[in-house]
Design a protein around this motif. Structure first.
Motif, PDB file in Angstrom:
ATOM      1  N   ARG A 228      24.773-107.674  67.746  1.00  0.00           N
ATOM      2  CA  ARG A 228      24.592-107.953  66.311  1.00  0.00           C
ATOM      3  C   ARG A 228      23.103-107.886  66.053  1.00  0.00           C
ATOM      4  O   ARG A 228      22.348-108.729  66.527  1.00  0.00           O
ATOM      5  CB  ARG A 228      25.125-109.332  65.952  1.00  0.00           C
ATOM      6  N   ILE A 229      22.708-106.862  65.301  1.00  0.00           N
ATOM      7  CA  ILE A 229      21.302-106.522  65.165  1.00  0.00           C
ATOM      8  C   ILE A 229      20.927-106.415  63.694  1.00  0.00           C
ATOM      9  O   ILE A 229      21.732-105.998  62.870  1.00  0.00           O
ATOM     10  CB  ILE A 229      21.024-105.193  65.905  1.00  0.00           C
ATOM     11  N   VAL A 230      19.694-106.774  63.380  1.00  0.00           N
ATOM     12  CA  VAL A 230      19.188-106.635  62.015  1.00  0.00           C
ATOM     13  C   VAL A 230      18.755-105.188  61.804  1.00  0.00           C
ATOM     14  O   VAL A 230      18.026-104.621  62.618  1.00  0.00           O
ATOM     15  CB  VAL A 230      18.010-107.598  61.749  1.00  0.00           C
ATOM     16  N   ILE A 231      19.214-104.615  60.675  1.00  0.00           N
ATOM     17  CA  ILE A 231      18.960-103.214  60.366  1.00  0.00           C
ATOM     18  C   ILE A 231      18.254-103.084  59.019  1.00  0.00           C
ATOM     19  O   ILE A 231      18.636-103.740  58.049  1.00  0.00           O
ATOM     20  CB  ILE A 231      20.287-102.437  60.302  1.00  0.00           C
ATOM     21  N   ALA A 232      17.251-102.223  58.976  1.00  0.00           N
ATOM     22  CA  ALA A 232      16.656-101.785  57.710  1.00  0.00           C
ATOM     23  C   ALA A 232      17.385-100.494  57.363  1.00  0.00           C
ATOM     24  O   ALA A 232      17.169 -99.468  58.007  1.00  0.00           O
ATOM     25  CB  ALA A 232      15.161-101.552  57.870  1.00  0.00           C
ATOM     26  N   PRO A 233      18.311-100.531  56.380  1.00  0.00           N
ATOM     27  CA  PRO A 233      19.070 -99.319  56.055  1.00  0.00           C
ATOM     28  C   PRO A 233      18.272 -98.354  55.188  1.00  0.00           C
ATOM     29  O   PRO A 233      17.212 -98.705  54.650  1.00  0.00           O
ATOM     30  CB  PRO A 233      20.276 -99.863  55.284  1.00  0.00           C
ATOM     31  N   VAL A 234      18.782 -97.147  55.045  1.00  0.00           N
ATOM     32  CA  VAL A 234      18.176 -96.149  54.170  1.00  0.00           C
ATOM     33  C   VAL A 234      18.008 -96.767  52.781  1.00  0.00           C
ATOM     34  O   VAL A 234      18.890 -97.457  52.277  1.00  0.00           O
ATOM     35  CB  VAL A 234      19.070 -94.886  54.109  1.00  0.00           C
ATOM     36  N   GLY A 235      16.831 -96.567  52.203  1.00  0.00           N
ATOM     37  CA  GLY A 235      16.528 -97.111  50.880  1.00  0.00           C
ATOM     38  C   GLY A 235      15.746 -98.407  50.913  1.00  0.00           C
ATOM     39  O   GLY A 235      15.146 -98.803  49.926  1.00  0.00           O
ATOM     40  N   SER A 236      15.738 -99.090  52.059  1.00  0.00           N
ATOM     41  CA  SER A 236      14.956-100.325  52.171  1.00  0.00           C
ATOM     42  C   SER A 236      13.510 -99.985  52.515  1.00  0.00           C
ATOM     43  O   SER A 236      13.184 -98.859  52.863  1.00  0.00           O
ATOM     44  CB  SER A 236      15.562-101.276  53.199  1.00  0.00           C
ATOM     45  N   LYS A 237      12.641-100.975  52.395  1.00  0.00           N
ATOM     46  CA  LYS A 237      11.212-100.748  52.624  1.00  0.00           C
ATOM     47  C   LYS A 237      10.765-101.366  53.940  1.00  0.00           C
ATOM     48  O   LYS A 237      11.208-102.454  54.309  1.00  0.00           O
ATOM     49  CB  LYS A 237      10.402-101.347  51.483  1.00  0.00           C
ATOM     50  N   ILE A 238       9.882-100.652  54.625  1.00  0.00           N
ATOM     51  CA  ILE A 238       9.246-101.147  55.844  1.00  0.00           C
ATOM     52  C   ILE A 238       7.736-100.959  55.689  1.00  0.00           C
ATOM     53  O   ILE A 238       7.282-100.278  54.766  1.00  0.00           O
ATOM     54  CB  ILE A 238       9.733-100.400  57.106  1.00  0.00           C
ATOM     55  N   ILE A 239       6.975-101.548  56.578  1.00  0.00           N
ATOM     56  CA  ILE A 239       5.536-101.318  56.638  1.00  0.00           C
ATOM     57  C   ILE A 239       5.293-100.369  57.805  1.00  0.00           C
ATOM     58  O   ILE A 239       5.663-100.675  58.943  1.00  0.00           O
ATOM     59  CB  ILE A 239       4.753-102.639  56.840  1.00  0.00           C
ATOM     60  N   ASN A 240       4.692 -99.216  57.529  1.00  0.00           N
ATOM     61  CA  ASN A 240       4.470 -98.242  58.600  1.00  0.00           C
ATOM     62  C   ASN A 240       3.256 -98.625  59.453  1.00  0.00           C
ATOM     63  O   ASN A 240       2.605 -99.638  59.195  1.00  0.00           O
ATOM     64  CB  ASN A 240       4.349 -96.815  58.038  1.00  0.00           C
ATOM     65  N   GLU A 241       2.958 -97.815  60.455  1.00  0.00           N
ATOM     66  CA  GLU A 241       1.875 -98.121  61.394  1.00  0.00           C
ATOM     67  C   GLU A 241       0.499 -98.149  60.737  1.00  0.00           C
ATOM     68  O   GLU A 241      -0.428 -98.751  61.262  1.00  0.00           O
ATOM     69  CB  GLU A 241       1.897 -97.122  62.555  1.00  0.00           C
ATOM     70  N   GLU A 242       0.363 -97.523  59.586  1.00  0.00           N
ATOM     71  CA  GLU A 242      -0.904 -97.536  58.860  1.00  0.00           C
ATOM     72  C   GLU A 242      -1.007 -98.747  57.942  1.00  0.00           C
ATOM     73  O   GLU A 242      -1.983 -98.903  57.212  1.00  0.00           O
ATOM     74  CB  GLU A 242      -1.068 -96.248  58.035  1.00  0.00           C
ATOM     75  N   GLY A 243       0.039 -99.593  57.923  1.00  0.00           N
ATOM     76  CA  GLY A 243       0.037-100.786  57.086  1.00  0.00           C
ATOM     77  C   GLY A 243       0.476-100.529  55.656  1.00  0.00           C
ATOM     78  O   GLY A 243       0.326-101.384  54.792  1.00  0.00           O
ATOM     79  N   GLU A 244       1.058 -99.366  55.406  1.00  0.00           N
ATOM     80  CA  GLU A 244       1.507 -99.019  54.062  1.00  0.00           C
ATOM     81  C   GLU A 244       3.012 -99.198  53.926  1.00  0.00           C
ATOM     82  O   GLU A 244       3.763 -98.968  54.873  1.00  0.00           O
ATOM     83  CB  GLU A 244       1.154 -97.556  53.767  1.00  0.00           C
ATOM     84  N   GLU A 245       3.443 -99.597  52.727  1.00  0.00           N
ATOM     85  CA  GLU A 245       4.869 -99.742  52.462  1.00  0.00           C
ATOM     86  C   GLU A 245       5.503 -98.355  52.376  1.00  0.00           C
ATOM     87  O   GLU A 245       4.939 -97.436  51.795  1.00  0.00           O
ATOM     88  CB  GLU A 245       5.069-100.491  51.152  1.00  0.00           C
ATOM     89  N   GLN A 246       6.677 -98.223  52.979  1.00  0.00           N
ATOM     90  CA  GLN A 246       7.352 -96.939  53.031  1.00  0.00           C
ATOM     91  C   GLN A 246       8.848 -97.169  52.830  1.00  0.00           C
ATOM     92  O   GLN A 246       9.412 -98.115  53.380  1.00  0.00           O
ATOM     93  CB  GLN A 246       7.091 -96.312  54.400  1.00  0.00           C
ATOM     94  N   VAL A 247       9.504 -96.320  52.049  1.00  0.00           N
ATOM     95  CA  VAL A 247      10.945 -96.399  51.838  1.00  0.00           C
ATOM     96  C   VAL A 247      11.622 -95.593  52.944  1.00  0.00           C
ATOM     97  O   VAL A 247      11.268 -94.427  53.177  1.00  0.00           O
ATOM     98  CB  VAL A 247      11.339 -95.853  50.452  1.00  0.00           C
ATOM     99  N   LEU A 248      12.577 -96.219  53.629  1.00  0.00           N
ATOM    100  CA  LEU A 248      13.283 -95.521  54.711  1.00  0.00           C
ATOM    101  C   LEU A 248      14.194 -94.453  54.141  1.00  0.00           C
ATOM    102  O   LEU A 248      14.916 -94.698  53.179  1.00  0.00           O
ATOM    103  CB  LEU A 248      14.132 -96.507  55.514  1.00  0.00           C
ATOM    104  N   LYS A 249      14.166 -93.290  54.774  1.00  0.00           N
ATOM    105  CA  LYS A 249      15.015 -92.171  54.375  1.00  0.00           C
ATOM    106  C   LYS A 249      15.861 -91.754  55.558  1.00  0.00           C
ATOM    107  O   LYS A 249      15.512 -92.026  56.708  1.00  0.00           O
ATOM    108  CB  LYS A 249      14.151 -90.995  53.924  1.00  0.00           C
ATOM    109  N   ARG A 250      16.951 -91.097  55.278  1.00  0.00           N
ATOM    110  CA  ARG A 250      17.780 -90.517  56.334  1.00  0.00           C
ATOM    111  C   ARG A 250      16.914 -89.476  57.039  1.00  0.00           C
ATOM    112  O   ARG A 250      16.357 -88.577  56.403  1.00  0.00           O
ATOM    113  CB  ARG A 250      19.007 -89.880  55.704  1.00  0.00           C
TER     114      ARG A 250
END
Length: 137
Positions: free
Chosen positions: A74-96
């Motif tokens: 049972r794992i926490v998932i950031a699905p497509v369309g959710s936002k993450i912080i990328n390695e550069e520290g910028e917000e990014q929307v996850l895409k397929r």
């Protein structure tokens, strides 16, 4: 406990929560149950293609290199369309996205992404069995 943050990362602290620069809004993240895992070799690094129940009509495929992912996890998932912080520290929307030629419809989160402490980078954050697929972590 805030964990190992640099002084510039902490914006404010209350008794209940710390607001941290570089942490995405996790309200769109979901709990998923791994139904099956297929190991992919010859991709340059060990990858796993996982079929995951996220509480929707159809399971999704998530590609990962996290070593602790197994069937039934049972794992926490950031699905497509959710936002993450990328390695550069910028917000990014996850895409397929294709990862080494395999389509991935989300990303397993580690404890650091969720602000849950110092957890190991690249180890998927797991939750107890009382968290149902599709629930917010």
């Amino acid at each position: 406990r805030i964990g190992r943050l640099k002084h510039w990362q902490v914006l404010s602290i209350s008794k209940k929560r710390a607001t941290v620069r570089g942490m995405a809004d996790t309200t769109q993240y979901k709990v998923g149950v791994v139904l099956s895992v297929t190991e992919k070799k010859g991709c340059g690094r060990p990858l796993k293609s996982c079929i995951v129940n996220v509480g929707e009509d159809k399971p999704i495929n998530v590609v990962t290199s996290a070593s602790n992912v197994r069937g039934g996890s049972r794992i926490v998932i950031a699905p497509v369309g959710s936002k993450i912080i990328n390695e550069e520290g910028e917000e990014q929307v996850l895409k397929r996205t294709a990862v080494s030629g395999i389509m991935s419809e989300g990303m397993f989160c580690d404890a650091r992404m969720l602000g849950w402490g110092d957890g190991s980078n690249g180890v998927a954050a797991q939750v107890p069995e009382n968290y149902k697929p599709g629930m917010s972590p």
